[in-house]
Design a protein around this motif. Structure first.
Motif, PDB file in Angstrom:
ATOM      1  N   ALA A  97       6.928 -52.631 -56.894  1.00 11.62           N
ATOM      2  CA  ALA A  97       6.615 -53.371 -55.847  1.00 11.62           C
ATOM      3  C   ALA A  97       6.786 -53.714 -54.611  1.00 11.62           C
ATOM      4  O   ALA A  97       6.700 -53.190 -53.509  1.00 11.62           O
ATOM      5  CB  ALA A  97       6.529 -55.344 -56.309  1.00 11.62           C
ATOM      6  N   ALA A  98       8.462 -53.555 -54.947  1.00 11.28           N
ATOM      7  CA  ALA A  98       9.338 -53.854 -53.154  1.00 11.28           C
ATOM      8  C   ALA A  98       9.005 -51.866 -52.565  1.00 11.28           C
ATOM      9  O   ALA A  98       9.087 -52.495 -51.142  1.00 11.28           O
ATOM     10  CB  ALA A  98      10.545 -53.924 -53.402  1.00 11.28           C
ATOM     11  N   GLU A  99       8.752 -51.044 -52.956  1.00 14.89           N
ATOM     12  CA  GLU A  99       8.382 -49.846 -52.694  1.00 14.89           C
ATOM     13  C   GLU A  99       7.481 -49.668 -52.822  1.00 14.89           C
ATOM     14  O   GLU A  99       6.683 -48.985 -51.430  1.00 14.89           O
ATOM     15  CB  GLU A  99       8.883 -48.639 -53.796  1.00 14.89           C
ATOM     16  N   GLN A 100       6.313 -51.016 -53.081  1.00 16.70           N
ATOM     17  CA  GLN A 100       4.681 -50.536 -52.409  1.00 16.70           C
ATOM     18  C   GLN A 100       4.316 -49.392 -52.923  1.00 16.70           C
ATOM     19  O   GLN A 100       3.048 -48.628 -53.109  1.00 16.70           O
ATOM     20  CB  GLN A 100       4.343 -50.534 -50.775  1.00 16.70           C
ATOM     21  N   ARG A 101       5.001 -49.131 -54.174  1.00 14.24           N
ATOM     22  CA  ARG A 101       4.244 -47.362 -55.142  1.00 14.24           C
ATOM     23  C   ARG A 101       2.260 -47.560 -56.070  1.00 14.24           C
ATOM     24  O   ARG A 101       2.654 -48.879 -56.307  1.00 14.24           O
ATOM     25  CB  ARG A 101       5.276 -47.023 -55.870  1.00 14.24           C
ATOM     26  N   HIS A 102       2.340 -46.626 -55.563  1.00 20.21           N
ATOM     27  CA  HIS A 102       0.629 -46.755 -55.946  1.00 20.21           C
ATOM     28  C   HIS A 102       0.544 -48.633 -55.395  1.00 20.21           C
ATOM     29  O   HIS A 102      -0.513 -48.815 -56.572  1.00 20.21           O
ATOM     30  CB  HIS A 102       0.509 -46.529 -57.314  1.00 20.21           C
ATOM     31  N   ALA A 103       0.251 -48.790 -54.599  1.00 16.94           N
ATOM     32  CA  ALA A 103       0.091 -50.415 -54.158  1.00 16.94           C
ATOM     33  C   ALA A 103      -1.663 -50.421 -54.261  1.00 16.94           C
ATOM     34  O   ALA A 103      -2.142 -51.140 -54.409  1.00 16.94           O
ATOM     35  CB  ALA A 103       0.328 -50.572 -52.533  1.00 16.94           C
ATOM     36  N   GLY A 104      -2.468 -49.483 -54.132  1.00 17.66           N
ATOM     37  CA  GLY A 104      -3.915 -49.957 -54.032  1.00 17.66           C
ATOM     38  C   GLY A 104      -4.346 -48.918 -54.695  1.00 17.66           C
ATOM     39  O   GLY A 104      -5.556 -49.238 -55.786  1.00 17.66           O
ATOM     40  N   LEU A 105      -3.425 -48.619 -56.284  1.00 23.93           N
ATOM     41  CA  LEU A 105      -3.738 -48.944 -58.201  1.00 23.93           C
ATOM     42  C   LEU A 105      -3.427 -49.690 -58.649  1.00 23.93           C
ATOM     43  O   LEU A 105      -3.205 -49.823 -60.017  1.00 23.93           O
ATOM     44  CB  LEU A 105      -3.390 -47.247 -58.212  1.00 23.93           C
TER      45      LEU A 105
END
Length: 462
Positions: free
Chosen positions: A406-414
């Protein structure tokens, strides 16, 4: 042990594949816990067991490929050892039981290896996984200890992998034998997981059951409310109503073939609605994977199929956004499924991984992935008839992983991280069976252990 001719045939097949030279196989020795005479439970090296069958410490063996001969090295016990162990069969008698006619004292091994080496012959040995074997090999072959691993024989290692991968009818019978005990262990755990019971009490019951049947555990039991910690061996927690417990437990057969089974148990006998949703998604993923397995199908494709079914099953939670295929292709699915779908199982619970995990699980045009999640898939290559593999999808909600991504916004669109945080107290679910690849499909080995929601609730609440 199996019939003597089985070991003779295995050694002949190994010699044929290696082609020339001396094949050196070292058995294991007793290993002290804290001083010399207080030892861990003895476990023979699995490849030594496969080709020579003898389950005693202090042995080594040589197969001379050109001479078409096998020699067993060891020492007969004297009166001092008989006082402690009782009388044992002589080395010659033990050798006869595995179709070996030539025996020598263990002290003679150095001379046999030295003569081969001095004569320019290749001495093949497997990569060692014990420090004492590295030292022993260094002495036998006049190598630095640090050079021993790199000088292990690739041709021998690959030949052993090829032979041990395909299980015979006798080996399947051994695995079915130990799965009968695993069945009883898991049934006992489901009936015993009640509010107020400590995890260690249930682990003790399963361990005692295995020992009462003359079985060792195939690996330390994983029995934990914290099922999101994949190899959690702490058992101090007191179970509460509403908990989910991941129970990963298996025993060994008398000939040391392993079982590896996981079930997830609702304490107090009922899944709540949130647990049912995730559990059914994991179960559907496992059933779809088993149904898709047959010779020629790359296991990496089965892994991805299971991941897609899991993501689709979690759709009502709102955790993942978008098409399941996109979520899996991107790697976003690994937020909840961070390990591989399964691995070989046989004489080792993770069969042959001491030899070379990538040689065991990859090749044939399939390379190991490097990204989080898929890199932990131990088996990716096409399945073959006679293999036995585990099928063990899971869903885990790991607070530290959720917050990091979440902090990295990894795969934020998914990924909807607000939803993920709502599951931070969930724990984990895993369902695992041992599966034989047949001529045209796959078969789950052993007596069926309850795994549908209805079956488990009926048993756990009885």
């Amino acid at each position: 042990m199996f019939a003597p001719d089985i070991y003779r045939a295995r050694r002949a097949a190994l010699a044929q594949q290696v082609g020339s030279g001396l094949i050196l196989l070292l058995g294991n020795a007793d290993s002290p816990m804290n001083y010399t005479d207080n030892i861990y439970h003895f476990r023979q090296d699995s490849s030594f067991l496969y080709f020579f069958g003898l389950d005693l410490p202090g042995l080594a063996a040589v197969i001379d490929v050109e001479a078409d001969s096998a020699t067993l090295f060891g020492d007969d016990g004297g009166l001092d050892s008989i006082v402690w162990t009782g009388p044992l069969p002589s080395l010659a008698e033990q050798a006869q039981a595995v179709a070996v006619s030539q025996t020598l004292a263990l002290s003679k091994l150095d001379g046999v290896v030295s003569r081969a080496r001095d004569g320019g012959r290749k001495v093949h040995y497997l990569p060692p996984y014990r420090a004492e074997h590295r030292v022993w090999l260094a002495e036998l072959l006049q190598l630095y200890v640090a050079a021993v691993d790199d000088a292990a024989s690739e041709s021998l290692t690959r030949a052993v992998i090829a032979l041990r991968s395909v299980k015979s009818a006798e080996e399947i019978a051994e695995m079915e034998n130990t799965l009968e005990v695993a069945y009883r262990m898991h049934m006992l755990a489901m009936r015993s997981s009640r509010p107020g019971v400590k995890e260690q009490e249930v682990v003790g019951l399963m361990t005692g059951l295995a020992q009462s049947q003359g079985r060792a555990l195939a690996y330390p039991v994983i029995f934990s409310r914290d099922g999101h910690i994949l190899h959690n061996h702490g058992h101090g927690y007191t179970l509460k109503a509403g908990d989910l417990v991941v129970n990963d437990a298996g025993a060994e057969s008398p000939l040391h073939y392993a079982s590896d089974i996981t079930r997830t148990i609702p304490v107090a006998g009922r899944f709540n609605e949130r647990q049912k949703q995730v559990y059914q998604a994991v179960l559907d993923a496992q059933l779809a994977a088993i149904d898709a397995m047959k010779p020629g199908v790359p296991y990496r494709e089965v892994h991805d199929l299971a991941a897609r079914v899991l993501v689709s099953g979690l759709a009502p939670t709102g955790l993942f956004k978008g098409d399941a295929a996109e979520v899996v292709a991107s790697g976003a699915y690994a937020l909840v499924f961070p390990h591989g779908l399964g691995h070989h199982i046989g004489l080792d619970v993770h069969d042959m991984e001491a030899l070379n995990e990538n040689w065991v699980g990859y090749g044939e045009g399939v390379e190991r992935a490097s990204e989080f999640g898929r890199k932990s898939l131990r088996l990716g290559r096409p399945l073959r008839e006679g293999w036995v593999v585990t099928v063990e999808p899971g869903a885990y909600f790991i607070p530290a992983l959720i917050e990091r991504w979440a902090a990295e916004q990894r795969h934020a669109g998914l990924i909807d991280y607000d939803v993920a945080r709502q599951y931070a107290d969930f724990g984990g679910i895993r369902i695992e069976d041992d599966v034989l690849i047949t001529a045209d499909g796959a078969r789950v080995l052993g007596k069926p252990i309850p795994k549908t929601i209805t079956e488990i609730e009926a048993l756990a609440s009885a």
